[in-house]
Design a protein around this motif. Structure first.
Motif, PDB file in Angstrom:
ATOM      1  N   ARG A  68      40.008  37.734  34.651  1.00 15.49           N
ATOM      2  CA  ARG A  68      40.729  38.848  35.014  1.00 15.49           C
ATOM      3  C   ARG A  68      42.360  38.696  35.922  1.00 15.49           C
ATOM      4  NH1 ARG A  68      39.805  38.579  41.891  1.00 15.49           N
ATOM      5  NH2 ARG A  68      39.285  40.598  42.087  1.00 15.49           N
TER       6      ARG A  68
ATOM      7  N   GLN B 178      39.519  44.115  35.293  1.00 14.14           N
ATOM      8  CA  GLN B 178      38.245  42.818  35.442  1.00 14.14           C
ATOM      9  C   GLN B 178      38.071  42.889  33.274  1.00 14.14           C
ATOM     10  OE1 GLN B 178      37.151  40.285  37.039  1.00 14.14           O
ATOM     11  NE2 GLN B 178      35.925  39.592  34.776  1.00 14.14           N
TER      12      GLN B 178
ATOM     13  N   TYR C 102      43.793  44.880  39.720  1.00 10.78           N
ATOM     14  CA  TYR C 102      42.868  43.722  39.288  1.00 10.78           C
ATOM     15  C   TYR C 102      42.621  44.331  37.759  1.00 10.78           C
ATOM     16  CZ  TYR C 102      43.006  41.718  43.863  1.00 10.78           C
ATOM     17  OH  TYR C 102      43.396  41.159  44.740  1.00 10.78           O
TER      18      TYR C 102
ATOM     19  N   SER D  39      35.002  35.968  29.747  1.00  9.54           N
ATOM     20  CA  SER D  39      35.578  37.392  30.675  1.00  9.54           C
ATOM     21  C   SER D  39      37.155  36.724  31.174  1.00  9.54           C
ATOM     22  CB  SER D  39      34.429  37.403  31.796  1.00  9.54           C
ATOM     23  OG  SER D  39      33.585  37.723  31.281  1.00  9.54           O
TER      24      SER D  39
ATOM     25  N   SER E  61      45.538  40.324  36.996  1.00  9.30           N
ATOM     26  CA  SER E  61      46.192  40.540  38.431  1.00  9.30           C
ATOM     27  C   SER E  61      47.813  41.255  38.261  1.00  9.30           C
ATOM     28  CB  SER E  61      46.527  40.114  39.752  1.00  9.30           C
ATOM     29  OG  SER E  61      44.939  38.893  39.088  1.00  9.30           O
TER      30      SER E  61
END
Length: 123
Positions: free
Chosen positions: A19, A82, A80, A17, A21
């Motif tokens: 994330r 994800q 964001y 994973s 921004s």
């Protein structure tokens, strides 16, 4: 004028994973719909995910639906992305973009773009 700065890219193994921004300079950030796009080497830039001014609705490319989630925090002027269950085919430069005239899947809908952040998924 809106300045967009992406962060959070990197190298991750398949199944992992990340994330991303995107920080926006606009004081009227909540007036803009936002989108994430990506471009792999030798490929055209493609739509990944979009979000309305208020945060609802959101929408996704079929290739990432169920794995990626777009969200925004209007108090922080940030959007964001994800990304879960990453695949090698997700490898690309990821860009965020803003649209004053509403959300959409077309590149032409967006007026301002960030410089991009590299995401590399190893197999």
């Amino acid at each position: 004028q809106v300045q967009l700065v992406e962060s959070g890219g990197g190298l991750v193994q398949a199944g992992g994973s990340l994330r991303l921004s995107c920080a926006a300079s606009a004081r009227t950030f909540s007036h803009y719909a936002m989108g994430w796009f990506r471009q792999a080497p030798g490929e055209e830039r493609e739509f990944v995910a979009g979000i309305s001014r208020s945060g609802d609705p959101t929408y996704y490319a079929d290739s990432v639906k169920g794995r990626f989630t777009i969200s925004r925090d209007n108090a922080k002027n940030t959007v964001y992305l994800q990304m879960n269950s990453l695949k090698p085919e997700d490898t690309a430069v990821y860009y965020c973009a803003s649209s004053y005239f509403g959300s959409g899947r077309s590149n032409g809908k967006y007026e301002y773009w960030g410089q991009g952040t590299q995401v590399t998924v190893s197999s």
